[in-house]
Design a protein around this motif. Sequence first.
Motif: not given
Length: 593
Positions: A444-459
């Motif tokens: 879960i932690t690794e997956k969330i970190e990956h998603l956060q990175k994606q969100v930051k890029e999209l933002q």
Amino acid sequence: MQKLRSGKKLTSEEMNYLRVKNPQLYAQAARVQAMRENLKKQLENCRSKEEVEKVYGNSVSMVGKDDPMKEAIVAAYDDVMKEFKKILDETVKSGKQTISGKDAFYLYDTFGFPIELTVEMAKEENVEADEAGFEQAMEEQKQKARENQNFSAKLTVDNDLFKELDASVTSTFAGYDALTTESEIKVIATEDKLVDKLTQGQEGTVIVPVTTFYATMGGQKGDKGQIKTENGVFAVTDTVKLPGGRIGHIGSVVSGSIMAGEKASMEVDAASHANTCRNHSATHLLQAALQEVLGDQVHQQGSYQDSERTRFDFSYGQAVTKEELAKVEQIVNEKIAADLQVTTQIMSVEEAKKTGAMALFGEKYGDEVRVVSMGDFSKELCGGTHVAHTGDIRAFKILAESGVAAGVRRIEAITGDHVIAYYAQLDKELAEIAALLKTTPAGITEKIEHLQKQVKELQGENESLKSKAAKEALGDVMDQVKEVSGVKLLATSVENVDMNGLRDLGDQLKEKIGEGVVVLASEKDGKVNLIAMATDAAMQKGAHAGNLIKGIAALVGGGGGGRPNMAQAGGKNPAGIGAAIAEAEKVLAGQIR
């Protein structure tokens, strides 16, 4: 005492110590405490920083030149402003532009800051305050008070009903070592009168001479269970103390009927009682652990234990950190694992004090008291029921830590099977989250970190697109630059741009005009966003972005302010944007020296 000189609030125990050991210092402390409460009341009527300074200034002027109270008042003012500044800085540092409702309520509850004052002082720093969140925090505090009041009310029966009883009608508690006993029903009462009999479905209160049911006292919830007679069963839902040394068993008849004079079997609910004992004993370990981690300034201010949880209030001037809470929880569980023997001794109050047993300040004790010890780790005066060994508690988990009043913190925790159920629920929720994320609980932690990175890029991409769209919507506005008393002014409007977008545009336009003032307005979602920016050269000539915004914000139905170089405001009247843009030139002209 440094604490006294600095105007800090002393605990009840500290005040009591001074009363006995140093009456002169006690008198000074009492003055300081009264001063604090008086200032807090006055602050509740303040609506600006200037009014706050006036309150403290007037207080200083009213005391003598060499009066130590003057130092305490100045220190109290510094504390108030430092706390506001701390909250403001932490808000901005976290990337937010709004002081949370919880923080705003803390300022009100601790120092008397009304929400209007927090809003006004925040505006001066280009920050807002969550007024809706403040109201919610206020309501939550009121609800806590109502719950505590309701708790007391639920455990109260009409004491006047029992005044006519003979003084010989008393109750003896025999439940320290047993959960069942044989007794006799002496008194039965409904809500409003004494009766001889209750039938199925009727509610009432039963008094017997000997009972194993613990009555609510000292924070421990009363026992529940059953009273059985030859003809019926009375389900006890609560047990309370009554005047005249009596114990009232509150409940209803669930089968048959019960009558005064009947023999009765008293049967405490063993599972509920055991859980309450676990929570009560864990609270003793908790207090000792808190003192070990936080220091001897920790003192009990109240507690509550039932079969579900324990709640412990204690004196401490700040929030307990996550690391400190983890250490406290670890110590309690270590003492549980050590399976310390829990022993009880009956002795005089003086003997108990000599043993170092902790007593609750303000509590009235009889000639003899019960001292409950848990190995060498905890020793307290206590009349409640406990486990035989700390190992019986099985496990301890802190659920929450919060502030309930100025200088008082609260810890809520669970023990035994409730801890097992708590972690089982966590496992279930983690499995559900993992399924949604298409991974395993461990991933879960690794997956969330990956998603956060994606969100930051999209933002980032989104902000870039918004900035591009804002530029295109604004178009070429350099032909709108005017010169006001030797200072360049670009005041214009653009459609559908938020405050962040306006700030970006303002920075770009400021670079384009070189030196001068930029004022931008935009309508978005039916509301108005306003910003003003001034370069160094413009400020040297008298331009002040904060005052400029104040001068035009009213035209769009809003208010705001900020620093000399940058300020912003919001409004509710988009129809006034044109007038505000036009007014900017007049306001700036009045500023230029």
